[in-house]
Design a protein around this motif. Structure first.
Motif, PDB file in Angstrom:
ATOM      1  N   ASP A 140       0.814  -1.209   0.000  1.00 46.46           N
ATOM      2  CA  ASP A 140       0.000   0.000   0.000  1.00 46.46           C
ATOM      3  C   ASP A 140       0.850   1.263   0.000  1.00 46.46           C
ATOM      4  N   SER A 141       2.064   1.188   0.571  1.00 49.60           N
ATOM      5  CA  SER A 141       2.915   2.370   0.636  1.00 49.60           C
ATOM      6  C   SER A 141       3.435   2.760  -0.749  1.00 49.60           C
ATOM      7  N   ASP A 142       3.488   1.799  -1.687  1.00 49.92           N
ATOM      8  CA  ASP A 142       3.956   2.099  -3.038  1.00 49.92           C
ATOM      9  C   ASP A 142       2.913   2.868  -3.845  1.00 49.92           C
ATOM     10  N   VAL A 143       1.658   2.856  -3.409  1.00 50.43           N
ATOM     11  CA  VAL A 143       0.573   3.466  -4.151  1.00 50.43           C
ATOM     12  C   VAL A 143       0.496   4.952  -3.817  1.00 50.43           C
ATOM     13  N   ASP A 144       0.303   5.791  -4.830  1.00 48.45           N
ATOM     14  CA  ASP A 144       0.117   7.216  -4.617  1.00 48.45           C
ATOM     15  C   ASP A 144      -1.319   7.440  -4.163  1.00 48.45           C
ATOM     16  N   LEU A 145      -1.478   7.808  -2.910  1.00 50.15           N
ATOM     17  CA  LEU A 145      -2.807   7.937  -2.316  1.00 50.15           C
ATOM     18  C   LEU A 145      -3.617   9.067  -2.930  1.00 50.15           C
ATOM     19  N   ASN A 146      -2.938  10.096  -3.426  1.00 52.80           N
ATOM     20  CA  ASN A 146      -3.661  11.241  -4.013  1.00 52.80           C
ATOM     21  C   ASN A 146      -4.380  10.870  -5.296  1.00 52.80           C
ATOM     22  N   LYS A 147      -3.911   9.826  -5.973  1.00 49.32           N
ATOM     23  CA  LYS A 147      -4.518   9.439  -7.243  1.00 49.32           C
ATOM     24  C   LYS A 147      -5.706   8.497  -7.069  1.00 49.32           C
ATOM     25  N   ASP A 171      -8.931  14.082   2.198  1.00 49.93           N
ATOM     26  CA  ASP A 171      -7.645  14.511   2.735  1.00 49.93           C
ATOM     27  C   ASP A 171      -7.383  13.923   4.119  1.00 49.93           C
ATOM     28  N   ILE A 174      -6.237  10.339   3.565  1.00 51.57           N
ATOM     29  CA  ILE A 174      -4.857  10.290   3.080  1.00 51.57           C
ATOM     30  C   ILE A 174      -3.886  10.475   4.246  1.00 51.57           C
ATOM     31  N   SER A 178      -1.302   7.587   5.493  1.00 51.31           N
ATOM     32  CA  SER A 178       0.133   7.825   5.313  1.00 51.31           C
ATOM     33  C   SER A 178       0.910   7.694   6.620  1.00 51.31           C
TER      34      SER A 178
END
Length: 179
Positions: A140-147, A171, A174, A178
């Motif tokens: 999950d850390s590899d995924v860009d959460l904003n997208k 927000d 996110i 994170s």
């Protein structure tokens, strides 16, 4: 008795058919009668070809799996038979994807299949393959959460057991994910 012409109902029915026939060649998109005929044929073709599409994709997946099997010195039919004996349930679409994207994992499936055909106990090797699959998946850390969409973020929050994720805004989710 007065003549009934249909009025708006007939006009709307015809307009709907002509709208469906938009883009057809010649009079088939202009004239109601030919447009109606072509729309009916098009519907039949679409129904038929949806079924054919499923067949064609299954053929493609089997061809890809067979090619990968041949690289590993086994035929497609023996490979599938071995997987069934081993109790591995994976569909052909996923096998074809694995064969292309992750040849090492596919080779481990082939080894499981060969072991099952030889009569060996394959439960330990099947567990090892499942662990390898989990390792190869991105964390999950590899995924860009904003997208990600809000629904996807909520699913991640649920998986990470974050409290009150349902009422959080994007927000806030996110920030919570994170951490």
């Amino acid at each position: 008795m007065a003549r009934v012409k249909g009025g708006n109902v007939a006009k709307n029915r015809r307009r709907k058919v002509l709208k469906e026939a938009k883009g057809y060649f010649g009079s088939k998109h202009r004239l109601f009668r030919t447009a109606k005929e072509q729309v009916m044929h098009s519907g039949r073709y679409a129904y038929r070809d949806r079924k054919n599409n499923k067949r064609n994709f299954r053929k493609l997946w089997i061809t890809r799996i067979n090619a990968a099997c041949r690289l590993n010195d086994i035929s497609y039919s023996r490979f599938i038979s071995g997987l069934n004996k081993a109790g591995v349930t994976i569909n052909r679409k996923m096998l074809a994807t694995v064969a292309i994207d992750n040849p090492e994992l596919f080779t481990s499936y082939v080894n499981i299949s060969k072991d099952a055909l030889a009569g060996k106990n394959v439960s330990a090797s099947a567990k090892k393959v499942n662990e390898d699959v989990k390792k190869s998946e991105p964390e999950d850390s590899d995924v860009d959460l904003n997208k990600l969409k809000l629904s996807e973020l909520k699913e991640l929050a649920k998986a990470n057991e974050i409290d009150n994720y349902a009422s959080m805004k994007k927000d806030e989710l996110i920030k919570a994910l994170s951490k």
